[in-house]
Design an enzyme around this catalytic site. Structure first.
Site, PDB file in Angstrom:
ATOM      1  N   GLU A 119       0.822  -1.211   0.000  1.00 22.80           N
ATOM      2  CA  GLU A 119       0.000   0.000   0.000  1.00 22.80           C
ATOM      3  C   GLU A 119       0.858   1.263   0.000  1.00 22.80           C
ATOM      4  O   GLU A 119       0.458   2.292  -0.564  1.00 22.80           O
ATOM      5  CB  GLU A 119      -0.968  -0.031   1.178  1.00 22.80           C
ATOM      6  CG  GLU A 119      -2.039  -1.091   0.975  1.00 22.80           C
ATOM      7  CD  GLU A 119      -2.952  -1.301   2.170  1.00 22.80           C
ATOM      8  OE1 GLU A 119      -4.164  -1.468   1.970  1.00 22.80           O
ATOM      9  OE2 GLU A 119      -2.447  -1.324   3.314  1.00 22.80           O
ATOM     10  N   GLU A 126      -3.967 -10.086   3.760  1.00 18.87           N
ATOM     11  CA  GLU A 126      -4.855  -9.679   4.850  1.00 18.87           C
ATOM     12  C   GLU A 126      -6.046 -10.617   5.042  1.00 18.87           C
ATOM     13  O   GLU A 126      -6.510 -10.815   6.180  1.00 18.87           O
ATOM     14  CB  GLU A 126      -5.357  -8.248   4.602  1.00 18.87           C
ATOM     15  CG  GLU A 126      -4.366  -7.158   4.984  1.00 18.87           C
ATOM     16  CD  GLU A 126      -3.341  -6.871   3.913  1.00 18.87           C
ATOM     17  OE1 GLU A 126      -2.595  -5.891   4.070  1.00 18.87           O
ATOM     18  OE2 GLU A 126      -3.274  -7.610   2.904  1.00 18.87           O
TER      19      GLU A 126
END
Length: 276
Positions: free
Chosen positions: A123, A143
């Protein structure tokens, strides 16, 4: 010149380029304090007129950033939303990793991905403007296997940057995307041997830094402003005399640098920028 913003985040000035180095062994995992330190380095990039371009890289050749420090969070008994979002003790005004919500960062940033960029590390990459990658490095978003979503920018951005079905598969499986695939999808400008990564990132940053300071910032500003607009709306608003809410762009149009750039071209010489 070297200035330690914090032990985990180091900065080095190279003329108009500010290099930001993630240095929290063994994995450069991001906790709240590191987020704030990265933001402080980026804030220096943004606010210091001596800098035009930033580079973010990790130390070593194995890991760029392993993302959110889940061990620390687990040791604290789980996610404390009040603490995570606290303006002083949380991740800070730049959001996770100091960059994912730094929406008024108008100076371009190059990600020099020296190794694995996992979860929140990926990210960080997605928040940068240009990406160079070591050819052995990889991206992944695990995740789902941790019971959470990559909501620090990946779910918001990745489906707009690569085919949505490919992004969805990455979210669902957590599988690895290697440098060759990332280059094929256009996520990465170039994959290079790790020994060449720093040099190539610096060469690109120095080339970008030759641009007029206001124009460099105006580009990021107008690209952000046009996000979500139709082409017709963008053409009507982002132009001299248009009504785009882009103060840097409006300043650039009638700036001394705009006159200097045109004059230097006509006189067949290099421009001398003043940043105003």
């Amino acid at each position: 010149m070297k200035n330690n913003t914090e032990e985990w985040v180091q900065t080095k000035a190279h003329g108009r380029v500010l290099e930001i180095i993630l240095n929290r062994p063994p994995a450069n995992a991001i906790n709240r304090a590191m987020s704030r330190a990265i933001y402080a380095a980026l804030r220096e990039l943004q606010d210091n007129p001596d800098y035009s371009v930033g580079i973010i890289r990790g130390t070593g050749e194995r890991i760029f950033c392993a993302g959110w420090d889940l061990k620390e969070t687990a040791g604290e008994g789980g996610i404390d939303l009040d603490l995570e979002n606290d303006p002083v003790h949380g991740h800070g005004p730049g959001g996770f990793a100091g960059i994912t919500e730094f929406h008024d960062l108008t100076k371009p940033v190059i990600a020099a991905v020296n190794g694995a960029a996992v979860g929140g590390g990926f990210e960080i990459v997605l928040a940068c403007d240009v990406v160079l990658m070591a050819d052995h490095a990889f991206f992944s978003l695990p995740e789902m296997q941790r019971g959470i979503l990559p909501d620090g920018g990946a779910v918001q951005k990745l489906p707009h940057m690569i085919p949505p079905n490919v992004a969805k598969e990455m979210f669902l499986t957590g599988r690895v995307m290697d440098a060759a695939e990332a280059t094929r999808w256009g996520l990465v400008h170039k994959a290079v041997p790790v020994a060449d990564l720093e040099t190539q990132a610096m060469n690109m940053a120095q080339e970008i830094a030759k641009g007029a300071p206001l124009a460099l910032q105006a580009l990021k500003e107008v690209l952000g402003y046009m996000d979500g607009l139709t082409v017709k709306q963008s053409m009507a608003q982002v132009k001299p005399g248009g009504d785009a809410d882009c103060p840097i762009y409006q300043k650039m149009i009638t700036s001394q640098d705009a006159i200097e750039g045109i004059t230097a071209f006509a006189q067949k010489r290099d421009p001398v920028w003043k940043g105003k």
